[in-house]
Design an enzyme around this catalytic site. Structure first.
Site, PDB file in Angstrom:
ATOM      1  N   CYS A   3       0.852  -1.189   0.000  1.00 42.07           N
ATOM      2  CA  CYS A   3       0.000   0.000   0.000  1.00 42.07           C
ATOM      3  C   CYS A   3       0.885   1.235   0.000  1.00 42.07           C
ATOM      4  CB  CYS A   3      -0.905  -0.012   1.237  1.00 42.07           C
ATOM      5  SG  CYS A   3      -1.757   1.565   1.491  1.00 42.07           S
ATOM      6  N   ASP A  29       0.023  16.693  -1.826  1.00 44.19           N
ATOM      7  CA  ASP A  29      -0.323  15.845  -2.972  1.00 44.19           C
ATOM      8  C   ASP A  29       0.718  16.057  -4.065  1.00 44.19           C
ATOM      9  OD1 ASP A  29      -3.244  14.444  -4.002  1.00 44.19           O
ATOM     10  OD2 ASP A  29      -1.721  14.922  -5.510  1.00 44.19           O
ATOM     11  N   HIS A  97      -8.183   8.613   2.608  1.00 49.26           N
ATOM     12  CA  HIS A  97      -7.477   9.885   2.794  1.00 49.26           C
ATOM     13  C   HIS A  97      -8.437  11.038   2.549  1.00 49.26           C
ATOM     14  CE1 HIS A  97      -6.963   8.299  -1.260  1.00 49.26           C
ATOM     15  NE2 HIS A  97      -7.031   9.546  -1.692  1.00 49.26           N
TER      16      HIS A  97
HETATM   17  P1  AMP Z   1      -7.581   9.585  -4.738  1.00 45.43           P
HETATM   18  O1  AMP Z   1      -7.785   9.825  -6.214  1.00 45.43           O
HETATM   19  O2  AMP Z   1      -8.672  10.139  -3.881  1.00 45.43           O
HETATM   20  O3  AMP Z   1      -7.269   8.125  -4.448  1.00 45.43           O
HETATM   21  O4  AMP Z   1      -6.329  10.437  -4.352  1.00 45.43           O
HETATM   22  C1  AMP Z   1      -5.028   9.959  -4.421  1.00 45.43           C
HETATM   23  C2  AMP Z   1      -4.150  11.169  -4.487  1.00 45.43           C
HETATM   24  O5  AMP Z   1      -2.837  10.752  -4.160  1.00 45.43           O
HETATM   25  C3  AMP Z   1      -4.081  11.824  -5.872  1.00 45.43           C
HETATM   26  O6  AMP Z   1      -4.511  13.177  -5.777  1.00 45.43           O
HETATM   27  C4  AMP Z   1      -2.614  11.704  -6.267  1.00 45.43           C
HETATM   28  O7  AMP Z   1      -2.140  12.860  -6.928  1.00 45.43           O
HETATM   29  C5  AMP Z   1      -1.941  11.516  -4.915  1.00 45.43           C
HETATM   30  N1  AMP Z   1      -0.679  10.791  -4.903  1.00 45.43           N
HETATM   31  C6  AMP Z   1      -0.369   9.670  -5.580  1.00 45.43           C
HETATM   32  N2  AMP Z   1       0.874   9.256  -5.280  1.00 45.43           N
HETATM   33  C7  AMP Z   1       1.366  10.150  -4.370  1.00 45.43           C
HETATM   34  C8  AMP Z   1       2.599  10.283  -3.680  1.00 45.43           C
HETATM   35  N3  AMP Z   1       3.596   9.418  -3.838  1.00 45.43           N
HETATM   36  N4  AMP Z   1       2.752  11.337  -2.833  1.00 45.43           N
HETATM   37  C9  AMP Z   1       1.750  12.230  -2.679  1.00 45.43           C
HETATM   38  N5  AMP Z   1       0.564  12.148  -3.291  1.00 45.43           N
HETATM   39  C10 AMP Z   1       0.372  11.136  -4.144  1.00 45.43           C
HETATM   40 ZN    ZN Z   2      -2.427   1.452   3.640  1.00 49.92          ZN
END
Ligand code: AMP
Ligand code: ZN
Length: 109
Positions: A3, A29, A97
């Protein structure tokens, strides 16, 4: 467990942590959709709101308090708080989140 957010919580992957306490971390993000885009992530692995249990009520309230604290610290005049729940909504990371979005943005609901 494979994860992404558990790895970030366990510091197995680098991230822009802006806040951390016993229940959650908050990170920037990586692909911001607003001038301020922070993710507030509980340390407990919960897939989404659909998997939330009665016992998680206090934890969930804690996430909102963290969001408010960050918004105050960043002097945000207004902001949006959002959970994506399931693929159809746009959830891509299966570890619950809370998105904190602040500043001028296109997203209107
Ligand atoms: P969701 O679409 O609600 O699952 O949001 C996931 C979020 O995580 C998205 O806005 C991505 O841009 C962000 N995300 C993905 N990988 C990373 C990472 N390594 N560090 C920070 N944010 C991330
Ligand atoms: Zn997790």
């Amino acid at each position: 467990m494979d994860c992404l957010f558990c790895k970030i919580i366990n510091k197995e992957l680098p991230s822009g942590i802006v806040f951390e306490n016993s229940i959650a971390v908050a990170i920037k993000d990586i692909y911001p959709k607003a001038p301020v885009h922070i993710l507030i992530i509980p340390k407990k692995h919960i897939v989404s709101i659909n998997q939330m249990e009665e016992a998680d009520k206090e934890l969930m309230g804690g996430l909102f308090l963290i969001a408010k604290q960050i918004a105050v610290k960043k002097k945000l005049n207004g902001y949006k708080l959002l959970f994506n729940v399931g693929r159809e909504s746009g959830q891509i990371v299966d570890h619950l989140h809370l998105h904190l979005l602040g500043g001028k943005m296109d997203l209107e609901l």
